[in-house]
Design a protein around this motif. Structure first.
Motif, mmCIF file in Angstrom:
data_model
loop_
_atom_site.group_PDB
_atom_site.id
_atom_site.type_symbol
_atom_site.label_atom_id
_atom_site.label_comp_id
_atom_site.label_asym_id
_atom_site.label_seq_id
_atom_site.Cartn_x
_atom_site.Cartn_y
_atom_site.Cartn_z
ATOM 1 N N GLN A 190 0.830 -1.181 0.000
ATOM 2 C CA GLN A 190 0.000 0.000 0.000
ATOM 3 C C GLN A 190 0.877 1.247 0.000
ATOM 4 O O GLN A 190 2.049 1.193 0.349
ATOM 5 N N VAL A 191 0.257 2.349 -0.417
ATOM 6 C CA VAL A 191 0.941 3.633 -0.383
ATOM 7 C C VAL A 191 0.188 4.564 0.551
ATOM 8 O O VAL A 191 -0.999 4.381 0.810
ATOM 9 N N GLN A 192 0.900 5.540 1.054
ATOM 10 C CA GLN A 192 0.289 6.572 1.881
ATOM 11 C C GLN A 192 -0.049 7.754 0.983
ATOM 12 O O GLN A 192 0.786 8.175 0.177
ATOM 13 N N LEU A 193 -1.264 8.278 1.129
ATOM 14 C CA LEU A 193 -1.739 9.340 0.257
ATOM 15 C C LEU A 193 -2.146 10.560 1.071
ATOM 16 O O LEU A 193 -2.820 10.420 2.100
ATOM 17 N N VAL A 194 -1.758 11.731 0.598
ATOM 18 C CA VAL A 194 -2.105 12.983 1.270
ATOM 19 C C VAL A 194 -2.625 13.971 0.235
ATOM 20 O O VAL A 194 -1.895 14.379 -0.672
ATOM 21 N N GLU A 195 -3.899 14.348 0.396
ATOM 22 C CA GLU A 195 -4.508 15.312 -0.518
ATOM 23 C C GLU A 195 -4.286 16.741 -0.032
ATOM 24 O O GLU A 195 -4.125 16.990 1.173
ATOM 25 N N SER A 196 -4.334 17.666 -0.972
ATOM 26 C CA SER A 196 -4.264 19.088 -0.652
ATOM 27 C C SER A 196 -4.932 19.872 -1.770
ATOM 28 O O SER A 196 -5.192 19.328 -2.850
ATOM 29 N N GLY A 197 -5.222 21.140 -1.479
ATOM 30 C CA GLY A 197 -5.762 22.015 -2.511
ATOM 31 C C GLY A 197 -7.230 22.332 -2.404
ATOM 32 O O GLY A 197 -7.754 23.121 -3.199
ATOM 33 N N GLY A 198 -7.920 21.723 -1.454
ATOM 34 C CA GLY A 198 -9.343 22.016 -1.302
ATOM 35 C C GLY A 198 -9.561 23.417 -0.760
ATOM 36 O O GLY A 198 -8.620 24.105 -0.353
ATOM 37 N N GLY A 199 -10.814 23.850 -0.771
ATOM 38 C CA GLY A 199 -11.127 25.168 -0.246
ATOM 39 C C GLY A 199 -12.526 25.607 -0.591
ATOM 40 O O GLY A 199 -13.336 24.824 -1.099
ATOM 41 N N LEU A 200 -12.808 26.876 -0.305
ATOM 42 C CA LEU A 200 -14.100 27.483 -0.582
ATOM 43 C C LEU A 200 -13.969 28.381 -1.809
ATOM 44 O O LEU A 200 -13.128 29.287 -1.834
ATOM 45 N N VAL A 201 -14.785 28.106 -2.819
ATOM 46 C CA VAL A 201 -14.752 28.892 -4.049
ATOM 47 C C VAL A 201 -16.176 29.233 -4.461
ATOM 48 O O VAL A 201 -17.136 28.673 -3.921
ATOM 49 N N GLN A 202 -16.281 30.129 -5.429
ATOM 50 C CA GLN A 202 -17.592 30.488 -5.960
ATOM 51 C C GLN A 202 -17.891 29.680 -7.211
ATOM 52 O O GLN A 202 -16.978 29.182 -7.885
ATOM 53 N N ALA A 203 -19.156 29.571 -7.519
ATOM 54 C CA ALA A 203 -19.559 28.870 -8.733
ATOM 55 C C ALA A 203 -18.877 29.494 -9.951
ATOM 56 O O ALA A 203 -18.802 30.719 -10.068
ATOM 57 N N GLY A 204 -18.367 28.641 -10.819
ATOM 58 C CA GLY A 204 -17.653 29.101 -11.999
ATOM 59 C C GLY A 204 -16.153 29.158 -11.831
ATOM 60 O O GLY A 204 -15.418 29.261 -12.823
ATOM 61 N N ASP A 205 -15.688 29.088 -10.607
ATOM 62 C CA ASP A 205 -14.253 29.135 -10.330
ATOM 63 C C ASP A 205 -13.582 27.793 -10.630
ATOM 64 O O ASP A 205 -14.257 26.790 -10.916
ATOM 65 N N SER A 206 -12.270 27.814 -10.535
ATOM 66 C CA SER A 206 -11.469 26.601 -10.728
ATOM 67 C C SER A 206 -10.688 26.294 -9.467
ATOM 68 O O SER A 206 -10.428 27.177 -8.641
ATOM 69 N N LEU A 207 -10.312 25.037 -9.342
ATOM 70 C CA LEU A 207 -9.543 24.585 -8.189
ATOM 71 C C LEU A 207 -8.720 23.384 -8.636
ATOM 72 O O LEU A 207 -9.183 22.582 -9.465
ATOM 73 N N ARG A 208 -7.520 23.245 -8.085
ATOM 74 C CA ARG A 208 -6.664 22.114 -8.417
ATOM 75 C C ARG A 208 -6.325 21.348 -7.153
ATOM 76 O O ARG A 208 -5.723 21.898 -6.230
ATOM 77 N N LEU A 209 -6.708 20.096 -7.151
ATOM 78 C CA LEU A 209 -6.374 19.208 -6.050
ATOM 79 C C LEU A 209 -5.112 18.434 -6.382
ATOM 80 O O LEU A 209 -4.884 18.059 -7.542
ATOM 81 N N SER A 210 -4.314 18.171 -5.346
ATOM 82 C CA SER A 210 -3.115 17.361 -5.497
ATOM 83 C C SER A 210 -3.168 16.212 -4.504
ATOM 84 O O SER A 210 -3.770 16.325 -3.430
ATOM 85 N N CYS A 211 -2.511 15.134 -4.866
ATOM 86 C CA CYS A 211 -2.429 13.972 -3.985
ATOM 87 C C CYS A 211 -1.001 13.446 -4.074
ATOM 88 O O CYS A 211 -0.590 12.954 -5.133
ATOM 89 N N ALA A 212 -0.289 13.552 -2.974
ATOM 90 C CA ALA A 212 1.093 13.090 -2.927
ATOM 91 C C ALA A 212 1.139 11.690 -2.334
ATOM 92 O O ALA A 212 0.520 11.426 -1.292
ATOM 93 N N ALA A 213 1.886 10.817 -2.982
ATOM 94 C CA ALA A 213 1.984 9.423 -2.552
ATOM 95 C C ALA A 213 3.401 9.102 -2.081
ATOM 96 O O ALA A 213 4.381 9.631 -2.606
ATOM 97 N N SER A 214 3.478 8.240 -1.097
ATOM 98 C CA SER A 214 4.774 7.800 -0.601
ATOM 99 C C SER A 214 5.184 6.528 -1.338
ATOM 100 O O SER A 214 4.372 5.886 -2.003
ATOM 101 N N GLY A 215 6.423 6.148 -1.185
ATOM 102 C CA GLY A 215 6.875 4.876 -1.727
ATOM 103 C C GLY A 215 7.446 4.956 -3.128
ATOM 104 O O GLY A 215 7.313 5.966 -3.818
ATOM 105 N N ARG A 216 8.060 3.852 -3.538
ATOM 106 C CA ARG A 216 8.745 3.794 -4.830
ATOM 107 C C ARG A 216 7.919 3.135 -5.920
ATOM 108 O O ARG A 216 8.378 3.014 -7.051
#
Length: 125
Positions: free
Chosen positions: A1-27
């Motif tokens: 298994q890998v460890q996963l950590v998300e980031s990038g969430g938040g509060l936005v208005q309709a029509g806006d954009s947002l980018r989520l990231s997910c960093a994984a551990s391991g090789r």
């Protein structure tokens, strides 16, 4: 298994954009099919998008097709979800998932055996 950590969430208005990231551990990140799921209050967890191990193939739920883009950078052990034209119905906790059960459909939660803690996305009207 890998460890996963998300980031990038938040509060936005309709029509806006947002980018989520997910960093994984391991090789072994490049051997995992990666997916994004979301869960709104009092609703079941639902599939959003998935990407193959190489990044060549991508899959989307009908509700986000044309608005969201999933991608991955295997050199950086990271998967992204670019969200555009957000609507209030996109409000949910978004989860990153990793799995190697290639015979199971990409949209099925049980195809994935590693999950992140989730990141909240709230879209106001």
């Amino acid at each position: 298994q890998v460890q996963l950590v998300e980031s990038g969430g938040g509060l936005v208005q309709a029509g806006d954009s947002l980018r989520l990231s997910c960093a994984a551990s391991g090789r072994t990140f490049s051997t995992y099919r990666m997916g994004w799921f979301r869960q709104a209050p009092e609703k079941e967890r639902e599939f959003v998008a998935a990407v193959s191990t190489t990044g060549v193939s991508t899959y989307y739920a009908d509700s986000v097709k044309g608005r969201f883009t999933i991608s991955r950078d295997n050199a950086k052990n990271t998967v992204f979800l670019q969200m555009s034209s957000l609507i209030p119905e996109d409000t949910a906790v978004y989860y990153c998932a990793a799995g190697r059960l290639y015979t199971v459909a990409y949209y099925a939660p049980h195809a994935y055996d590693s999950w992140g803690q989730g990141t909240q996305v709230t879209v106001s009207s």
